[in-house]
Design a protein around this motif. Structure first.
Motif, short mmCIF file in Angstrom:
data_model
loop_
_atom_site.label_atom_id
_atom_site.label_comp_id
_atom_site.label_asym_id
_atom_site.label_seq_id
_atom_site.Cartn_x
_atom_site.Cartn_y
_atom_site.Cartn_z
N ARG A 344 4.97 23.79 -49.46
CA ARG A 344 4.36 24.53 -48.33
C ARG A 344 3.60 25.75 -48.82
NH1 ARG A 344 9.85 25.72 -47.68
NH2 ARG A 344 10.37 27.94 -47.91
N ASN A 345 4.07 26.37 -49.93
CA ASN A 345 3.33 27.50 -50.48
C ASN A 345 1.99 27.05 -51.04
OD1 ASN A 345 5.53 29.06 -49.85
ND2 ASN A 345 6.29 29.25 -51.95
N LYS A 347 0.34 24.38 -50.09
CA LYS A 347 -0.49 23.99 -48.95
C LYS A 347 -1.16 25.21 -48.33
CE LYS A 347 -0.26 21.16 -44.72
NZ LYS A 347 -0.88 22.12 -43.78
N SER A 348 -0.38 26.28 -48.15
CA SER A 348 -0.95 27.51 -47.58
C SER A 348 -2.00 28.11 -48.50
CB SER A 348 0.16 28.53 -47.32
OG SER A 348 1.08 28.06 -46.37
#
Length: 560
Positions: A344-345, A347-348
């Protein structure tokens, strides 16, 4: 190979004379001067003891460095268990020196190995094994390269040679101290006439130092001594060649000696070992069949890498301009920090950078190793036949890279017309005096003025002058292997030469900066990310002070 061996020897020698070895020097010195119980100080076993100590150190140091991470990763054991085992052995040896019955118990398993007269050599070898385990964390850039190779299962002939050369280089100055201890033991009468008292005193030293290393009491000594080998370490780091298996020699040569022209670098390696994909339908991997007949640009990056931030706008522009003409781009995200392993990091980070092309998460560095890659960012251009034709490592050279893309697209589709080249400003820093990236943490502390840093929580004070490219800590900090976490009254002083300063920081809180009398407060929230914290003059005399609210974790300074 000769260059590799010389680099390993030099790196090991420098590490062995650096401040990080100071806490174990008394143990090395005493190891050469103390005979086993009942031995003559000039006996053959005693005279061979320093060499046995160094043999044990070289063996354990090499094996632990090469295979420690690999083996421990496959077992449900703490990562620092080797160091704790080494400290435990040192403590036992100290107790055995003070209490003969304990020594008898320790030597009983070796009773069949040889006669009593070689006990000094046996115990010396055991001590060397323990010292090798304790000494592993005291590593410079050469050992870092070896450790990464071991952790990523990329252990080849060159890695083994580098590791052995490093261990031998480490042993040379330490052997000098052990031989000096032996000389004292032979010359000083008290070592011969008062063996019992000397052994009790030496055992007490072993116990105190083992406890000191266990509870990081020796950190104060290491911080008090300037890191006089830092600049030498940095110079050696620049000359470390790639390690690992020989694999595709043509590709390795293209990586190590990039060219602006197209050339044949061999078959493109597989993009494999990726646990997850981003920007693909349902997160499915991009298949080899889907790439057939296309020109492919493979871009190695990390989302908190400032160099990647300056390169990715060019990659984005190429993807947007040439995708309809047969270009495919695959971003291979190989993490530099632990937080960059979190999907998720990534992706962000990709969304903030405007990346829309497929991204493979290469957390195990499998694809990195397949390509013999060396750095972030790096681009590999593959033609429609699946051959690597161009390699670009680092920033810059974008015009040459786009020219190569256009040539391969034209060759793949003869007679087709291509749109005009992209127009993206090249923001690659051109000032040779610009401060290089500064990593923060126990294993990345070459530029810290009041270091070296060791893992744990401590209070720091700095009152001296900083050189350009140095930083200093004040207040209470928790030092991790690759980060600094603020506690109470935590601040950093940084002298730098650049027009822009970025801090890779995560958590929730504020960063207050003071530069040239101007104070600014910025809010930080969420996963670690790059924040521009100051703009300098590029003169090398700018002094920046940063105050971090409690709980923020800082990973690196980068500059532009």
């Amino acid at each position: 190979m000769l260059t590799l061996i010389l680099i390993g020897l030099a790196g090991g020698f420098v590490t062995a004379i650096s401040p990080c070895i100071l806490p174990v020097l008394p143990l090395v010195f005493l190891s050469g001067g103390l005979p086993a119980t009942g031995q003559d100080a000039a006996g053959p076993a005693h005279r061979g003891r320093p060499y046995a100590v160094m043999a044990g150190l070289v063996l354990s140091f090499t094996l632990i460095t090469l295979f420690g991470t690999l083996v421990l990763g496959a077992l449900p054991l703490p990562e620092d268990i080797v160091r704790w085992a080494g400290l435990g052995v040192l403590l036992l040896i100290g107790i055995a020196m003070m209490f003969p019955k304990v020594q008898d118990l320790l030597e009983r398993p070796f009773a069949r190995v040889g006669q009593r007269q070689v006990a000094g050599t046996r115990s010396g070898f055991l001590l060397g094994l323990a010292l090798g385990a304790v000494y592993v964390p005291c590593a410079g850039p050469v050992l870092a390269a070896i450790t990464v190779a071991g952790a990523t299962q990329r252990i080849g002939v060159r890695t083994v040679l580098l590791a052995v050369a490093f261990a031998v280089g480490t042993a040379v100055p330490l052997l000098f101290f052990a031989l000096a201890g032996r000389r004292v033991g032979e010359r000083v009468r008290a070592f011969r006439t008062r063996q019992r008292g000397v052994r009790i005193a030496a055992g007490l030293v072993f116990v105190v130092l083992a406890l000191g290393l266990t509870f990081d009491v020796t950190d104060a000594l290491q911080r008090a001594v300037p890191d006089y080998t830092a600049r030498i370490d940095q110079a050696i780091a620049g000359g470390i060649p790639a390690t690992g298996s020989d694999g595709n020699r043509a590709l390795q040569e293209c990586v190590e000696q990039p060219s602006s022209e197209l050339r044949d670098c061999g078959d493109a390696p597989e993009i494999s070992g990726t646990g997850k994909w981003l920007n693909t339908p349902q997160g499915a991997p991009v298949t080899t069949d889907a790439l057939k007949g296309k020109v492919v640009l493979v871009d190695f990056w990390a989302y908190s890498c400032i160099n990647c931030h300056r390169a990715i706008p060019h990659v984005n522009a190429w993807y947007g301009r040439y995708k309809a003409h047969g270009l495919e781009v695959i971003g291979v995200h190989s993490p530099e920090y632990a937080f960059e392993h979190v999907p998720r990091n990534v992706k962000s980070g990709a969304e903030r950078l405007g990346i829309t092309y497929p991204i493979a998460l290469d957390n195990k560095f499998t694809t990195w190793n397949n390509f013999h890659n060396l750095a972030w960012p790096a681009e590999y251009l593959i033609d429609a036949d699946g051959r690597v034709r161009h390699v670009s490592v680092g920033e810059g050279g974008y015009a040459d890279e786009e020219k190569a893309i256009r040539e391969l697209l034209a060759a793949a589709r003869p007679g087709s017309s291509l749109p005009a080249p992209v127009d993206v400003p090249d923001k690659t820093p051109t000032d040779p005096g610009q401060t290089p990236e500064i990593g923060l943490g126990a294993g990345r502390s070459l530029a810290v003025a009041n270091g070296p840093l060791n893992k744990g929580t401590g209070a720091f004070v700095h009152r001296g002058r900083l050189e350009s490219g140095q930083y200093a800590l004040n207040g209470e900090w928790e030092v991790g292997s690759e980060s600094l976490t603020s506690k109470r009254n935590s601040s950093i002083e940084l002298r730098f030469s650049a027009h822009d300063v970025y801090l890779d920081v995560g958590g929730t809180g504020t960063v207050t900066t003071t530069l040239n009398g101007k104070t600014t407060t910025r809010t930080v929230s969420g996963a670690p990310n790059l924040y521009r914290v100051a703009g300098g003059t590029g003169s090398g005399q700018d002094m920046l002070t940063l105050e971090l609210s409690p709980g923020l974790s800082a990973y690196s300074f980068t500059f532009g």
